[in-house]
Design a protein around this motif. Structure first.
Motif, PDB file in Angstrom:
ATOM      1  N   ALA A   1      62.178  57.475 -82.206  1.00  0.00           N
ATOM      2  CA  ALA A   1      62.586  57.834 -80.966  1.00  0.00           C
ATOM      3  C   ALA A   1      63.140  57.238 -79.678  1.00  0.00           C
ATOM      4  O   ALA A   1      62.156  56.957 -78.836  1.00  0.00           O
ATOM      5  N   CYS A   2      62.311  56.049 -80.391  1.00  0.00           N
ATOM      6  CA  CYS A   2      62.447  54.553 -79.501  1.00  0.00           C
ATOM      7  C   CYS A   2      63.014  54.892 -78.532  1.00  0.00           C
ATOM      8  O   CYS A   2      62.550  53.598 -77.282  1.00  0.00           O
ATOM      9  N   SER A   3      63.968  54.757 -78.245  1.00  0.00           N
ATOM     10  CA  SER A   3      65.726  54.790 -76.444  1.00  0.00           C
ATOM     11  C   SER A   3      64.316  55.608 -75.781  1.00  0.00           C
ATOM     12  O   SER A   3      64.750  55.478 -74.783  1.00  0.00           O
ATOM     13  N   LEU A   4      63.644  56.803 -75.994  1.00  0.00           N
ATOM     14  CA  LEU A   4      62.579  57.464 -75.178  1.00  0.00           C
ATOM     15  C   LEU A   4      61.503  56.760 -74.929  1.00  0.00           C
ATOM     16  O   LEU A   4      60.200  57.003 -74.898  1.00  0.00           O
TER      17      LEU A   4
ATOM     18  N   TYR B   1      56.892  63.664 -77.149  1.00  0.00           N
ATOM     19  CA  TYR B   1      56.972  63.479 -75.834  1.00  0.00           C
ATOM     20  C   TYR B   1      57.619  62.837 -75.894  1.00  0.00           C
ATOM     21  O   TYR B   1      56.981  61.478 -76.223  1.00  0.00           O
ATOM     22  N   GLY B   2      58.498  62.160 -74.907  1.00  0.00           N
ATOM     23  CA  GLY B   2      59.006  60.646 -74.987  1.00  0.00           C
ATOM     24  C   GLY B   2      59.085  60.609 -72.750  1.00  0.00           C
ATOM     25  O   GLY B   2      58.439  61.330 -72.693  1.00  0.00           O
ATOM     26  N   ARG B   3      59.084  59.040 -73.021  1.00  0.00           N
ATOM     27  CA  ARG B   3      59.616  57.845 -71.649  1.00  0.00           C
ATOM     28  C   ARG B   3      57.563  58.755 -71.104  1.00  0.00           C
ATOM     29  O   ARG B   3      57.998  59.296 -70.088  1.00  0.00           O
TER      30      ARG B   3
ATOM     31  N   CYS C   1      65.340  62.514 -79.972  1.00  0.00           N
ATOM     32  CA  CYS C   1      65.487  61.953 -79.235  1.00  0.00           C
ATOM     33  C   CYS C   1      65.934  62.921 -78.201  1.00  0.00           C
ATOM     34  O   CYS C   1      65.197  63.120 -76.727  1.00  0.00           O
TER      35      CYS C   1
ATOM     36  N   ALA D   1      63.313  65.185 -77.578  1.00  0.00           N
ATOM     37  CA  ALA D   1      62.246  64.759 -77.042  1.00  0.00           C
ATOM     38  C   ALA D   1      61.918  64.611 -75.363  1.00  0.00           C
ATOM     39  O   ALA D   1      61.375  64.840 -75.119  1.00  0.00           O
TER      40      ALA D   1
ATOM     41  N   CYS E   1      71.191  57.776 -75.397  1.00  0.00           N
ATOM     42  CA  CYS E   1      69.914  58.104 -75.302  1.00  0.00           C
ATOM     43  C   CYS E   1      68.824  58.296 -74.294  1.00  0.00           C
ATOM     44  O   CYS E   1      67.966  58.667 -73.588  1.00  0.00           O
TER      45      CYS E   1
ATOM     46  N   PHE F   1      66.861  52.979 -85.560  1.00  0.00           N
ATOM     47  CA  PHE F   1      67.454  54.811 -85.396  1.00  0.00           C
ATOM     48  C   PHE F   1      68.322  54.771 -85.958  1.00  0.00           C
ATOM     49  O   PHE F   1      68.968  55.741 -85.541  1.00  0.00           O
TER      50      PHE F   1
ATOM     51  N   ARG G   1      67.868  57.958 -88.829  1.00  0.00           N
ATOM     52  CA  ARG G   1      68.091  58.946 -88.269  1.00  0.00           C
ATOM     53  C   ARG G   1      69.423  59.504 -87.396  1.00  0.00           C
ATOM     54  O   ARG G   1      69.935  61.044 -87.948  1.00  0.00           O
TER      55      ARG G   1
ATOM     56  N   THR H   1      67.429  48.700 -77.523  1.00  0.00           N
ATOM     57  CA  THR H   1      65.955  49.377 -77.012  1.00  0.00           C
ATOM     58  C   THR H   1      64.717  48.658 -76.657  1.00  0.00           C
ATOM     59  O   THR H   1      65.379  47.191 -76.556  1.00  0.00           O
TER      60      THR H   1
ATOM     61  N   SER I   1      69.457  52.122 -72.885  1.00  0.00           N
ATOM     62  CA  SER I   1      68.876  51.971 -74.733  1.00  0.00           C
ATOM     63  C   SER I   1      69.344  52.649 -75.014  1.00  0.00           C
ATOM     64  O   SER I   1      69.856  53.965 -74.715  1.00  0.00           O
TER      65      SER I   1
END
Ligand SMILES: Cc1cc2nc3c(=O)[nH]c(=O)nc-3n(C[C@H](O)[C@H](O)[C@H](O)COP(=O)(O)O)c2cc1C
Ligand code: FES
Lengths: 181, 554
Positions: free
Chosen positions: A142-145, A156-158, B12, B15, B47, B195, B198, B349, B355
């Motif tokens: 979930a790297c973009s968050l 949990y992001g950001r 994503c 989240a 995202c 990702f 994914r 990212t 991102s």
């Protein structure tokens, strides 16, 4: 699904009157029975054991080795090789802070430090009340968050250090509520 | 046509809070008793604007984000005639169906991800409605040789990192003697910061299944393993469901679609070991052992799972093939560069403004990618470098931003194409610390089987730590370079062989930062914790801390 390799023996282990060698409890037997005779099933068995118990109890590993015919050394070898397998019982909430590249660049280190002070534990430790286990993980995808913290199945992001303190308080309250109900 | 509302509910999206948004929309539709299709989808890739909601009324599409539960009724009122108070323009990502008003999406060319964020990933009907399984049906009409020729002509190269031509790999596996041949899909995606796999599996799982069926037909394989990392529970769930649907539809099992072809799928979950992405380690893991690599050759194509010929490809490689068969190899090849055809997905990212997941034709420049699509760095900071290929890859500085994204061109810079991780760093990142970060990762993930990797990466990490704390001397830098060479040449598998890359590229392009740490005991980016006393040694006596001054005077 049969495995394409030479089958292991699919006979059950016979326990002959040795008080230390009691057969496994029924719930464990159900899991082990599914994989009897499959040489490639070891990881799947361990994954299922961990799902069932929350971790890999020593006895569970011993039974798995004995029942399925793997050397205990191989079972321990696999259980200790992969990061996801836990040999200690975890807390109610497993807090996993991502330290992947994207999260690292977005300062996940500060969040980890904050959670460590708040909980008073280090990595791979559990709080004395059994509430929180703290771990780090290489990337949750979930790297973009980023930065990302995962608690059990919730992502949990950001995140910020402030948000992570709020998150811990919330989880504490949530657990307290459940106890009351 | 019934209006449609799509909500991105990938990992994503969830989240970012898509679950609550979905509930809010559902409540709204019930309350207003509107006949609207509400559809959970995968991620369209944007995202950074998640949670994303797309409203389609009479063919006109508007994409909103970030949407919060509070914004839901304001947004929907606009479309379905409620009180209709204004929607802030900041919430609108794009108003045009082709997304040309939002370059991040509009400039993408989607071959493997066109349905991510469009269809319901849990619905086979949706996939079929968009031409699903037509590529496989086309393949069944061709001979295996013809299929392989088509893949060769398309110039499709492996997307897992090494870029080996896919058609050639298939051909080698096909030509092996022996009846039982296997396929493996590498969905381990261990590169932190990536990702792509994914997103594809969560958003469009049937495409992977279809791609593997095409490969099975071409190679004559009877069994396919999908090795997916356990950190992706939603992807595992989507795959399991898709396989069950495909089986009911007659795509899996015996005598598939009456063609006489038999093929079974098995999903194996990884358990959090980076090295298991390496193909021989992955096979050992499937066999239920510790995931340690072995020497190659023999390659898996010749001697793979349990000794059988095994074709192993990345998710994206397989997922590219249905469109190739459907639209022809020339179409695919025309999109890339002469040596590598088609598109490649990247996970953009780090310190970047926009991102997310981007799929672009191979050959686009890094500058276009980072500035036109990515919008440059966050918080108006200055761009410093982009890191490709994760722990096996390297950093590319601003001066080389016009490099084309292609296997050969990227290799010439010292970085690699990699599997698609693209992490942007800005001026606040110290390159020494960044290299140290990667080494701490590889050192941690080294399986310990071979000495150069097990001990070499640890020694490299120690040296980098010394440098970043200001304890190092010029001789340490020499030592570091020697070690890089030893580890690169002497390691058993790709993990060790490529581990020096982050160090070598940062040394090549940011040597001044290393020297500042070593000679001036100073971190130019202000990120490293320099030992204060060491820092003092570089300064004129008068500027030193009182204690250090006293010490020096003794
Ligand atoms: C340390 C290491 C990690 C790797 N991780 C992955 C991975 O996560 N995903 C992947 O597809 N390939 C990974 N690879 C590459 C695989 O070994 C293999 O080349 C690839 O799966 C082949 O598929 P392709 O030809 O479609 O690229 C890794 C290689 C090494 C050395
Ligand atoms: S780097 Fe943290 S989720 Fe990927």
């Amino acid at each position: 699904m049969t495995s394409p390799v030479k089958e292991l023996s699919s006979r059950r282990y016979i326990y002959q009157g040795d008080p230390l060698l009691t057969p496994p409890p029924a719930d464990l037997m159900v899991i082990l029975d599914k994989y009897r005779g499959q040489r490639d099933a070891l990881m799947t068995v361990l994954e299922e054991l961990q799902d069932h118990y929350g971790y890999l109890p020593q006895q569970g590993l011993q039974y798995a080795a004995r029942e399925l015919g793997f050397p205990l050394s191989q079972v321990y070898g696999v259980a200790t090789f992969y990061n996801l397998f836990q040999l200690k019982p975890p807390g109610r909430y497993i807090v996993r802070v991502c330290k992947g590249t994207a999260c690292h660049v977005n300062r996940s280190g500060e969040i980890l430090a904050m959670i460590k002070t708040k909980l008073g534990i280090g990595e791979d430790e559990t709080t004395p009340d059994g509430m929180f286990t703290l771990q780090t993980v290489a990337c949750m995808g979930a790297c973009s968050l980023a930065p990302v913290v995962v608690v059990n199945d919730r992502t949990y992001g950001r995140m910020t250090p402030e948000k992570s303190t709020a998150m811990l308080t919330e989880l504490h309250d949530e657990a307290a509520m459940e106890v009351k109900v | 046509m019934t209006p449609m509302i799509r909500v991105g509910m990938s990992t994503c999206g969830l989240a970012a809070g898509a679950g609550a948004v979905y509930t809010a929309i559902d409540t709204y539709l019930h309350r207003r008793q509107l006949s609207v299709t509400l559809q959970p989808t995968g991620c369209v890739g944007a995202c950074h604007r998640e949670p994303l909601v797309e409203v389609v009324v009479d063919g006109a599409s508007t994409l909103y984000g970030p949407v919060t539960p509070e914004r839901v009724s304001l947004i929907l009122d606009q479309h379905f005639g409620g009180r209709g108070r204004g929607v802030s323009p900041d919430w609108i990502v794009s108003r045009r169906a082709d997304r040309t008003d939002y370059p991040f999406l509009g400039r993408q060319v989607k071959v493997t991800t066109p349905l991510c964020g469009v269809i319901d990933p849990h619905s086979l009907e949706d996939y079929l409605a968009y031409g699903g399984y037509q590529g496989f049906k086309q393949a069944l009409k061709m001979t295996p040789e013809q299929v392989i020729q088509a893949i060769k002509d398309s110039h499709l190269r492996g997307r897992g990192g090494a870029g080996f031509p896919a058609g050639m790999k298939w051909d080698i596996t096909r030509q092996q003697r022996g009846s039982d041949k296997y396929l493996i899909c590498n969905a381990d995606e261990g590169d932190p910061g990536a990702f792509m796999d994914r997103t594809m599996i969560e958003g469009d799982p049937h495409r992977l299944i279809e791609g593997m069926l095409i490969a099975a037909h071409a190679i004559g394989a009877t069994r396919g393993y999908i090795y997916v990392r356990a950190e992706y529970p939603l992807a595992v769930k989507a795959l399991r469901l898709a396989l069950q649907q495909a089986r009911e539809y007659g795509m899996v099992g015996q005598n598939i679609l009456g063609s006489g072809m038999n093929f079974e799928f098995i999903i194996k979950e990884g358990a959090g070991a980076f090295v298991c992405g390496e193909e021989t380690a992955l096979m050992h893991s499937i066999e239920g052992k510790r995931g340690m690599p072995s020497m190659r050759p023999p390659y898996p194509s010749e001697h793979g799972l349990w000794g059988h010929p095994t074709n192993i490809n990345n998710v994206e490689t397989y997922a590219s093939t249905p469109s190739i068969l459907l639209n022809g190899p020339t179409w695919f090849a025309s999109m890339g560069t002469p040596k590598s055809g088609g598109t490649k997905a990247f996970a953009l990212t780090g310190a970047i403004q926009n991102s997310g997941l981007v799929e672009v034709p191979i050959g686009m420049t890094l500058r276009e990618m980072i500035f036109d699509l990515g919008g440059g760095c966050k918080n108006n900071r200055a761009f410093k470098a982009v890191q490709l290929g994760g722990p096996s890859g390297g950093c590319i500085p601003a001066s080389l931003l016009d490099t084309r994204i292609d296997y050969e061109d990227l290799k010439a810079t010292g970085a690699i194409m990699g599997s698609g991780g693209m992490v942007v760093v800005d001026e606040t990142t110290c390159m020494v610390d960044f290299a140290r970060y990667f080494l701490s990762f590889t050192q941690d993930e080294s399986c310990g089987k071979c000495v150069p990797c097990r001990i070499g990466t640890r020694k490299m990490l120690n040296l980098l730590t010394r440098i970043s704390h200001g304890h190092a001397t010029g001789a340490d830098l020499e030592r570091l370079l020697t070690l890089c060479e030893t580890v690169r040449v002497g390691s058993l598998c790709g993990l060790g062989q490529t581990a020096p890359n982050p160090v070598l590229t940062t040394l090549r392009y940011f040597k001044d930062e290393y020297l500042a740490h070593i000679e001036e005991k100073r971190c130019p980016a202000g990120a490293c914790e320099i030992d204060e006393r060491q820092a003092d040694n570089g300064r004129p006596l008068a500027h030193r801390a009182p204690a250090a001054r006293a010490e020096a005077a003794l």
